[in-house]
Design a protein around this motif. Structure first.
Motif, PDB file in Angstrom:
ATOM      1  N   GLU A 190       0.822  -1.206   0.000  1.00  0.00           N
ATOM      2  CA  GLU A 190       0.000   0.000   0.000  1.00  0.00           C
ATOM      3  C   GLU A 190       0.859   1.259   0.000  1.00  0.00           C
ATOM      4  O   GLU A 190       0.506   2.271  -0.619  1.00  0.00           O
ATOM      5  N   ARG A 217       2.621   1.507  -3.697  1.00  0.00           N
ATOM      6  CA  ARG A 217       1.830   1.207  -4.893  1.00  0.00           C
ATOM      7  C   ARG A 217       2.099   2.222  -5.993  1.00  0.00           C
ATOM      8  O   ARG A 217       2.158   1.883  -7.172  1.00  0.00           O
ATOM      9  N   TRP A 261     -10.997  -8.897  -7.149  1.00  0.00           N
ATOM     10  CA  TRP A 261     -11.317  -7.487  -6.937  1.00  0.00           C
ATOM     11  C   TRP A 261     -11.430  -7.239  -5.438  1.00  0.00           C
ATOM     12  O   TRP A 261     -12.213  -7.878  -4.747  1.00  0.00           O
ATOM     13  N   THR A 268     -10.467   2.829  -2.119  1.00  0.00           N
ATOM     14  CA  THR A 268      -9.395   2.117  -2.811  1.00  0.00           C
ATOM     15  C   THR A 268      -9.980   0.925  -3.554  1.00  0.00           C
ATOM     16  O   THR A 268     -10.932   0.296  -3.088  1.00  0.00           O
ATOM     17  N   THR A 289      -8.513  -2.502  -6.001  1.00  0.00           N
ATOM     18  CA  THR A 289      -7.457  -3.262  -6.658  1.00  0.00           C
ATOM     19  C   THR A 289      -8.105  -4.385  -7.452  1.00  0.00           C
ATOM     20  O   THR A 289      -8.850  -5.206  -6.887  1.00  0.00           O
ATOM     21  N   LYS A 313      -7.332  -7.557 -10.184  1.00  0.00           N
ATOM     22  CA  LYS A 313      -6.283  -8.405 -10.712  1.00  0.00           C
ATOM     23  C   LYS A 313      -6.885  -9.435 -11.651  1.00  0.00           C
ATOM     24  O   LYS A 313      -7.901 -10.053 -11.337  1.00  0.00           O
ATOM     25  N   SER A 315      -2.731  -6.133 -13.014  1.00  0.00           N
ATOM     26  CA  SER A 315      -3.413  -5.580 -11.840  1.00  0.00           C
ATOM     27  C   SER A 315      -3.557  -4.073 -12.013  1.00  0.00           C
ATOM     28  O   SER A 315      -2.680  -3.407 -12.576  1.00  0.00           O
ATOM     29  N   SER A 358      -4.835  -0.669  -9.682  1.00  0.00           N
ATOM     30  CA  SER A 358      -5.242  -0.144  -8.376  1.00  0.00           C
ATOM     31  C   SER A 358      -5.358   1.364  -8.452  1.00  0.00           C
ATOM     32  O   SER A 358      -4.612   2.024  -9.190  1.00  0.00           O
TER      33      SER A 358
END
Length: 1020
Positions: free
Chosen positions: A175, A178, A805, A878, A880, A882, A887, A889
């Motif tokens: 985090e 990122r 997700w 937030t 993310t 994949k 991925s 984010s």
């Protein structure tokens, strides 16, 4: 550049040396190979893993002994480190293997056609992966949702998060990193509920302030306590001294915080961080006593792991671009020019000729870069982690930027079965080129001058490098010339080192007695070099002394040490787990700053001894603290009930009585409710109470005296007018917190809700004295204020498998109130009630803005509240996503409410050059004569704080390159979009952010920027 050329090969050589040593050592010890039986199942080893649920299917028949061989790797989803001893079987059969130490596996005799592989681990749960008919390789990421995350709850103890009785925010390495961030605090923006992070401006290299759970003081320290690997590090923000030229400390704000200072946590390399824990209130931070009133941020850096050496290299390239422009008035005729600037201005106007001064000033897009290298691993009883960083961020204004070189070496060593030693070292060099922005009273900083540079006036340098004078300012300042010629550099060398020793003094099945000793040092030297050459248009005119040179040097040293004794009792019945700890600590903080200002430079030489008018000043402070504590932690009822009690006692030389003991208690409890529904995995209620303090600032107990005065030509001491208090003591904060935590749907939903109330008493205040006594004011303890708030966190994973997700949100609101004030209401910061000021008064919020709101029948101004800097609430979102090797984010940060004093707009209105001057600017100027609200604006915003797209290159591609194990490409950006109704450059700016109360003031700051990065990460 010479320094960078020397550091890069030196750091790389050190890293490769460590890796070579580790490989040599590990090559002498054979790695046990996993053998399979005839059925293909790995036999039990000497230390087998705990059985994972559903790892086998007893009723199923063995798989046929022919088919393809599937190879792959299983890794931790967050760290991408290989996971050993993970069971991999063909679903519906008993055929399987276990992964090797690096997470790789080879599964033979997989039947043709589509099959399902089942991956299982005690700590990581299960995951099914579909294999295509001809697929022979697979990469699997498992999430550690069942492992117990340990959280610090004392000076020498920690507890599993599931048993935690306080709200402690945790941010992991993924985090934090990122998207590339200049500083650690910038990387935290939008990721911690209850944290309000503002900047002094957009200058490269930092200058941010972190406020947790609202206002905690009026005249005391506002910075949270930062602890890095056990070292209580300095986050002091030291003025550059530029106020000697800008005269910003004159008038209503005699405070050097207007120098666009950098808080020194900016020196830390975010890529070295393993995790950050934020103790937001007294109930969690009480064990840190009188330094924890503003919260505690605990930073743990990366350590070596029990695995083969891993070498990683990252190369990033990017750029910063101007995120927002103010704009300027367009003059369509010479008559408009005459009306705005007088008859003499007509000679500079050419019909149809326009210049974009704002883009010329802040439109740079030079290439920025960041190079990272690290090696980690273990050999024998030694674990190691080493990293190197070379960073160069180019600012959007000429002669601004930020360079950083960092080298870290962390070692861990076991000395037999009884003793463990850890050492962490970090050497950092930074160079910040800050430029000349923010408020000044000499009309020379860039955005103070820009309003008086209309669009039709040429400001660019001629072919021979001569910049034209600005006829619309008395001092003739040209912002493009100032940006090109002024030097404002801040050079820092810093060393942070820590060591800790754990001695397992006595250990049985039920008892474990440990001695823990630790020591740490944080030492840095900050040098500020500022040069204003005589050829600057304003230099001969500002004071009649052409050319100015400033040099400041600050030596800062923090020391801390501690000795702790920890006893853990775990009876065989597991009826309780009791941890008792106690210890002593010693801490010291030393600052020595010297400033030299030299004017009227001989031949324009930059040396401070070349001036004919030289002044000198020095500031020194030394504070020593001693602390003692005792803490008890109990886990009862099959570890469902947590009880924590602690008491800390402190002495400090900053107090009126340095030998007086001040006590800070803490009580906390949590209960994990037994599952009452199949979908509820964990449900915990918790409550906590704690007390912390805020030490008096250095010297508050003494009467202020100046040693620079003279009496009849003789040196003498002259009183400053401020009397100290020999009985001064720390401010006292008492907090009660309650909350609920839940884990639902097998970890797919995680929720936390907390409410709190903080009462701060014994505030550090000033009261008026009779002038006949020689002093006009005195420092004393008195009054109180209160904060109440709500914080919430929700994380949801609606999809897992091939497509994953994860979505999260945080929410926070805080309300403050001054509950007792033993002195009359007073102003603290701002520019008076005609433009907006901050007033402390009983019954009002601590963050209110007051100003003129009309006149009474006698024509006197009516002063009342016209705004408040406290946001209505803050939220972040937030996400993310994949899919296979891709991925995506992104993070949105939302602030609703909060008011800001926009004096940059006032400057443009006053100069007649604001973009809407003809339609609204005139009306604002007229309204301001009686209503300060004309320049109070809503600071609500929604920002796309960061976004990152990553692609992990397939292993079959990567394996073609010798020694390369993994490779990843990424594109990222920070602060790409801002949705706001605010007319200024940035609604988050706070020129006076280092102050406790007077924030949200916008006066000619460095403009904000957005950044774009492309990165490649390679693992060996």
């Amino acid at each position: 550049m010479a320094l960078r050329r020397a550091l890069i090969p030196g750091c790389v050589f050190a890293l490769f040396s460590l890796e070579t040593l580790a490989q040599d050592a590990s090559s002498t010890a054979p790695v046990p190979q996993t053998q399979t039986s005839a059925s293909g199942v790995a036999p039990q080893s000497a230390a087998p893993p705990a059985p994972a649920p559903a790892a086998t299917a007893p009723a199923a028949a063995p798989a046929p002994a022919t088919g393809r061989t599937v190879k792959g790797r299983v890794a931790d989803r967050l760290t991408n480190e290989g996971l050993p001893l993970v069971r991999v079987i063909i679903k519906g059969t008993t055929q399987g293997v276990e992964t090797e130490l690096d997470g790789t596996f080879s599964l033979p005799n997989v039947p043709a056609g589509p099959v399902t592989l089942l991956f299982s681990s005690q700590d990581y749960g299960e995951r099914e992966v579909q294999l295509g008919a001809n697929q022979r390789t697979v990469e699997v990421a498992l999430e550690n949702i069942f492992a117990e995350e340990m959280v610090v709850v004392g000076r020498a103890s920690e507890v599993a998060r599931k048993n935690l009785a306080n709200s402690v925010a945790s941010v992991n390495a993924e985090e934090i990193n990122r998207a590339p961030a200049q500083t650690v605090d910038q990387a935290l923006q939008g990721k911690v509920a209850g944290a309000n992070i503002q900047s002094n401006g957009g200058a490269p290299g930092g200058g941010l302030q972190l406020r947790l759970r609202g206002v905690s003081t009026i005249n005391g320290s506002t910075a949270p306590l930062y602890v890095i690997d056990g070292v209580l590090v300095s986050d002091v923000a030291i003025a550059s001294g530029v106020f000697a030229i800008t005269e910003s400390v004159g008038g209503a704000n005699p405070n050097p915080t207007q120098d666009n200072q950098v808080n020194r946590i900016a020196d830390i390399n975010p890529n070295d961080i393993e995790s950050i824990e934020v103790l937001k209130g007294a109930s969690a931070a009480a064990i840190y006593g009188s330094k924890a009133a503003n919260g505690v941020v605990i930073i743990n850096t990366k350590r070596g792991r029990s695995s083969e050496p891993q070498f990683e290299v990252t190369q990033r390239l990017g750029m910063y671009t101007l995120a927002n422009k103010l704009g300027t008035r367009r003059f369509e005729s010479v008559e408009e020019v005459r009306e705005a600037f007088g008859e003499a201005a007509a000679q500079y106007y050419v019909q149809g000729r326009r210049f974009d001064h704002e883009s010329a000033l802040a439109g740079r897009r030079d290439l920025s870069s960041e190079t990272l290298a690290s090696v980690s691993g273990a050999t024998g009883n030694t674990k190691y982690f080493a990293s190197a960083l070379v960073k160069n961020d180019e600012g959007i204004i000429a002669n601004t930027g930020y360079e950083k070189q960092s080298f870290r070496l962390n070692l861990g060593q076991k000395l037999g079965d009884k003793v463990e030693v850890n050492v962490a070292t970090n050497l950092v060099h930074t160079l910040g080129q800050r430029g000349l922005t923010n408020n000044d009273n000499a009309s020379i900083s860039n955005y103070m001058v820009l309003p008086y540079a209309p669009e039709f006036l040429p400001l660019e340098a001629s072919s021979d490098g001569i910049y034209p004078e600005n006829p619309f300012l008395r001092n003739r300042a040209n912002p493009l010339q100032t940006a090109a010629l002024v030097k404002n550099d801040e050079d820092v060398w810093r060393f942070i080192g820590s060591g800790d020793l754990t001695w397992h003094l006595w250990q049985t099945e039920a008892h474990h007695l440990r001695v823990l000793a630790n020591a740490g040092v944080d030492r840095f030297q900050q040098e500020n070099s500022l040069f204003f050459p005589p050829e600057l248009n304003f230099e001969p005119r500002d004071d009649g002394l052409p050319g100015s040179s400033l040099f400041g040097t600050s030596q800062v040293r923090n020391l801390n040490s501690g000795l702790n004794l920890v006893h853990t009792y775990k009876p065989a019945s597991r009826s309780l787990v009791a941890t008792t700890s106690g210890g002593v600590q010693f801490e010291e903080r030393n600052i020595d700053s010297v400033y030299i200002v030299s004017k009227n430079l001989n031949a324009g030489q930059p040396n401070v001894d070349s001036g004919t008018v030289v002044s000198l000043r020095q500031n020194r402070s030394l504070v020593r603290d001693r602390g003692y504590y005792l803490q008890e932690e109990l886990l009862l009822l099959d570890e469902r009930l947590t009880l924590v009690g602690a008491l800390r006692a402190e002495q400090s030389s900053a107090n009126g009585n340095p030998n007086a003991l001040f006590l800070y208690p803490k009580l906390a409890s949590a209960y994990r409710v037994p599952s009452f529904h199949p979908l509820v995995n964990e449900f915990k209620v918790r409550a906590a109470y704690g007390e912390t303090g805020n030490q008096p600032l250095y010297g508050m107990k003494f009467n202020g005296l100046r040693a620079t005065g003279n009496i009849a030509g003789n040196p003498g001491l002259v009183g400053s007018g401020i009397a100290g208090d020999p009985n001064i003591k720390p401010e006292r904060q008492r907090e009660i917190e309650a909350g609920v935590d839940a884990l639902l749907f097998g970890g797919d939903v995680v929720a936390e809700v907390s409410i709190y109330q903080r009462n701060i008493s014994d505030l550090l205040l000033q009261r008026a004295l009779a002038p006949s006594g020689g002093f006009t004011t005195q420092i004393f303890n008195g009054g109180s204020l209160r904060n109440r708030g709500v914080e919430a966190m929700l994380q949801v994973t609606p999809f897992r498998g091939g497509f994953e997700w994860t979505s999260g949100a945080t929410f926070a609101l805080n309300r403050s109130r001054v509950t007792d004030l033993p002195v009359p209401a007073f102003l603290t910061g701002g520019f008076g009630t005609s433009l907006g000021a901050f007033r402390i008064e009983e019954g009002a919020t601590a963050t209110q803005i007051v100003g003129n709101a009309g006149v009474d029948e006698n024509g006197n101004p009516i002063v009342r509240k016209i705004g408040d800097t406290e946001p209505t609430f803050r939220m972040s979102f937030t996400n993310t996503l994949k899919y296979r090797d891709f991925s995506l984010s992104f993070l949105f940060d939302w602030q609703q409410g909060s008011d800001i004093i926009n004096l940059t707009r006032y400057l443009f209105d006053g100069a007649g050059t604001s973009p809407d001057y003809e339609t609204a600017g005139r009306e604002r100027l007229a309204l301001r004569r009686t209503h300060a609200s004309a320049y109070i604006e809503d600071a609500s915003f929604l920002k796309l704080r960061e976004v990152t797209l990553m692609y992990n290159l397939p292993r079959e591609w990567v394996s073609m390159i010798p020694a390369v194990k993994s490779a990843r490409l990424s594109l990222s950006g920070r602060n790409l979009l801002t949705f706001t109704g605010y007319s200024g450059l940035d609604p988050e700016v706070s020129n006076f952010g280092n102050q406790a109360i007077a924030r949200n003031v916008d006066v000619a700051p460095y403009p904000p920027s957005r950044s774009f990065w492309t990165s490649i990460d390679v693992g060996f």
